[in-house]
Design a protein around this motif. Structure first.
Motif, short mmCIF file in Angstrom:
data_model
loop_
_atom_site.label_atom_id
_atom_site.label_comp_id
_atom_site.label_asym_id
_atom_site.label_seq_id
_atom_site.Cartn_x
_atom_site.Cartn_y
_atom_site.Cartn_z
N THR A 296 0.83 -1.21 0.00
CA THR A 296 0.00 0.00 0.00
C THR A 296 0.86 1.25 0.00
N ARG A 297 1.90 1.26 0.81
CA ARG A 297 2.79 2.42 0.84
C ARG A 297 3.59 2.52 -0.45
N GLY A 298 3.90 1.38 -1.03
CA GLY A 298 4.58 1.39 -2.33
C GLY A 298 3.71 2.03 -3.38
N LEU A 299 2.40 1.76 -3.34
CA LEU A 299 1.45 2.36 -4.27
C LEU A 299 1.41 3.88 -4.08
N LEU A 300 1.36 4.34 -2.82
CA LEU A 300 1.28 5.77 -2.54
C LEU A 300 2.57 6.49 -2.94
N CYS A 301 3.71 5.86 -2.71
CA CYS A 301 4.99 6.45 -3.11
C CYS A 301 5.09 6.52 -4.63
N GLY A 302 4.60 5.49 -5.30
CA GLY A 302 4.59 5.48 -6.76
C GLY A 302 3.66 6.56 -7.30
N ASN B 99 -0.19 5.23 -13.46
CA ASN B 99 0.84 4.37 -14.04
C ASN B 99 1.84 3.92 -12.99
N GLN B 100 2.46 4.90 -12.35
CA GLN B 100 3.52 4.59 -11.39
C GLN B 100 2.96 3.97 -10.11
N ALA B 101 1.74 4.35 -9.74
CA ALA B 101 1.11 3.73 -8.57
C ALA B 101 0.94 2.23 -8.80
N ILE B 102 0.43 1.87 -10.00
CA ILE B 102 0.23 0.46 -10.33
C ILE B 102 1.55 -0.27 -10.43
N MET C 96 18.60 -9.95 -6.03
CA MET C 96 17.66 -10.33 -7.08
C MET C 96 18.39 -10.50 -8.41
N ASN C 97 18.19 -11.66 -9.04
CA ASN C 97 18.74 -11.92 -10.36
C ASN C 97 18.11 -10.94 -11.36
N PRO C 98 18.89 -10.38 -12.29
CA PRO C 98 18.33 -9.46 -13.29
C PRO C 98 17.14 -10.03 -14.05
N LEU C 99 17.15 -11.36 -14.29
CA LEU C 99 16.02 -11.99 -14.97
C LEU C 99 14.74 -11.89 -14.14
N VAL C 100 14.90 -12.03 -12.83
CA VAL C 100 13.75 -11.90 -11.93
C VAL C 100 13.24 -10.47 -11.96
N THR C 101 14.17 -9.51 -11.88
CA THR C 101 13.80 -8.10 -11.92
C THR C 101 13.05 -7.77 -13.21
N GLY C 102 13.58 -8.28 -14.34
CA GLY C 102 12.95 -8.03 -15.63
C GLY C 102 11.57 -8.66 -15.72
N GLY C 103 11.44 -9.87 -15.20
CA GLY C 103 10.15 -10.55 -15.23
C GLY C 103 9.11 -9.81 -14.41
N PHE C 104 9.50 -9.37 -13.21
CA PHE C 104 8.59 -8.60 -12.36
C PHE C 104 8.23 -7.28 -13.02
N GLY C 105 9.23 -6.65 -13.67
CA GLY C 105 8.98 -5.38 -14.35
C GLY C 105 7.99 -5.52 -15.48
N ALA C 106 8.10 -6.61 -16.24
CA ALA C 106 7.19 -6.85 -17.35
C ALA C 106 5.75 -7.03 -16.84
N VAL C 107 5.60 -7.75 -15.73
CA VAL C 107 4.27 -7.95 -15.14
C VAL C 107 3.70 -6.61 -14.68
N ALA C 108 4.54 -5.79 -14.04
CA ALA C 108 4.10 -4.47 -13.58
C ALA C 108 3.70 -3.60 -14.76
N ALA D 66 2.57 -4.63 -17.75
CA ALA D 66 1.32 -5.12 -18.32
C ALA D 66 0.13 -4.68 -17.47
N ALA D 67 0.28 -4.73 -16.16
CA ALA D 67 -0.80 -4.31 -15.27
C ALA D 67 -1.15 -2.84 -15.48
N SER D 68 -0.12 -2.02 -15.67
CA SER D 68 -0.37 -0.58 -15.87
C SER D 68 -1.03 -0.30 -17.21
N VAL D 69 -0.73 -1.10 -18.23
CA VAL D 69 -1.34 -0.90 -19.56
C VAL D 69 -2.85 -1.14 -19.48
N PHE D 70 -3.23 -2.27 -18.92
CA PHE D 70 -4.66 -2.58 -18.84
C PHE D 70 -5.38 -1.67 -17.86
N GLY D 71 -4.63 -1.12 -16.91
CA GLY D 71 -5.25 -0.25 -15.93
C GLY D 71 -5.51 1.16 -16.39
#
Length: 315
Positions: free
Chosen positions: A126-132, A198-201, A222-234, A236-241
């Motif tokens: 929740t705080r991450g959302l507000l900071c974003g 966008n940044q909140a999501i 965190m492995n860069p692949l993990v970071t990239g995978g999480f970033g891609a999910v984030a 996609a969520a912002s696009v549909f949102g």
């Protein structure tokens, strides 16, 4: 003896390691500004062609008939008419803007999140959302709105019979001469809503996934692949949102922005004349670009921060 043939997935969630857990290492805002700026500059050079196609499709209002039949046709017509470099028209305006945009975004987010963490240094979702949200609003006002207005006018100008902008500085000069500083702040409300959401999501999703991945060890690497995978999910969520807000923002910043009295008027006219589907025009090219965009930015950002932590001691 340890089995060397065993594959350990970088995405596996850690088991309880409370004994090894310590307080989260905070990122100095200065490091965030440098790392964010570098990440933004590199990312836009890689992904700009998809941004160009997305914007062209959104500006291609339902005419008699529409100029483009789809993504492939838009690319084909652009290359035939202007060469491959036509897909990079307006890049300079985004390069000049992307560096400070990402610098402001990550700098503000780290500054806010450093003050929003609990005693152990953990940042909840929740705080991450507000900071974003805060980071998105500030980047919209300081950088994104004027940058995006110039970019959209450049791209729209190229599709006209007689293009009038010769380059970035010439375009900015002509826009200010004709419309004043206000001309570079068209669609401010839509831009603030879009960037804030966008940044909140994105930061909400990234914070949630990182907390899940790190479990009881907040300093787990965190492995860069993990970071990239999480970033891609984030991403996609912002696009549909918030794609509808992106469509409205693009219309408000185009050369025909005078047709709309306000953000609400723009939304109502699109709905009345083009239907609900028009709010999701350009979603496919935007989805591909944003997922790649966010993944690249977060990977570069995290890796640059790691490097800065070695050469710049702030503890």
């Amino acid at each position: 003896m340890q089995d060397r043939g065993t594959f350990i997935s970088p995405f596996s969630r850690p088991r309880c390691v409370a004994a090894a857990a310590g307080k989260t290492k905070l990122t100095h805002p200065g490091k965030a500004i440098l790392a964010g700026g570098l990440a933004g500059g590199i990312e836009i050079c890689i992904t700009f062609p998809t941004e160009y196609v997305k914007t062209q499709l959104q500006l291609d209002e339902k005419a008699n008939p529409p100029k483009y039949r789809g993504i492939g046709d838009c690319v084909k017509q652009t290359v035939q008419g202007h060469g491959v470099k036509g897909l990079y028209r307006g890049l300079s305006s985004l390069v000049y803007g992307s560096i400070p945009k990402s610098a402001v975004r990550f700098g503000v987010f780290e500054f806010l999140s450093n003050h929003a963490r609990d005693e152990s240094g953990r940042l909840d979702s929740t705080r991450g959302l507000l900071c974003g949200l805060g980071a998105g609003i500030l980047e919209a006002i300081m950088v994104v709105c004027p940058m995006e207005t110039v970019k959209v006018k450049f791209i729209h100008d190229q599709s006209s019979a007689n293009p009038k902008y010769k380059g970035f500085f010439h375009g900015v000069r002509e826009i200010i001469k004709a419309q004043g500083i206000r001309g570079t702040y068209q669609g401010l409300t839509a831009t603030v809503l879009k960037q804030g959401s966008n940044q909140a999501i994105r930061f909400y999703v990234m914070t949630s996934l990182k907390n899940w991945y790190k479990g009881d060890d907040p300093n787990r690497a965190m492995n860069p692949l993990v970071t990239g995978g999480f970033g891609a999910v984030a991403g996609a969520a912002s696009v549909f949102g918030n794609t509808p807000l992106d469509v409205i923002k693009t219309r408000m910043q185009g050369l025909e922005a005078h047709k709309y009295k306000s953000t609400l008027d723009c939304a109502s006219k699109i709905l009345r004349h083009e239907g609900l589907a028009a709010f999701y025009k350009g979603t496919v090219p935007r989805l591909g670009r944003v997922c790649l965009d966010v993944a690249i930015v977060f990977i570069i950002y995290e890796e640059v921060v790691k490097l800065l932590n070695v050469v710049w001691k702030t503890d």
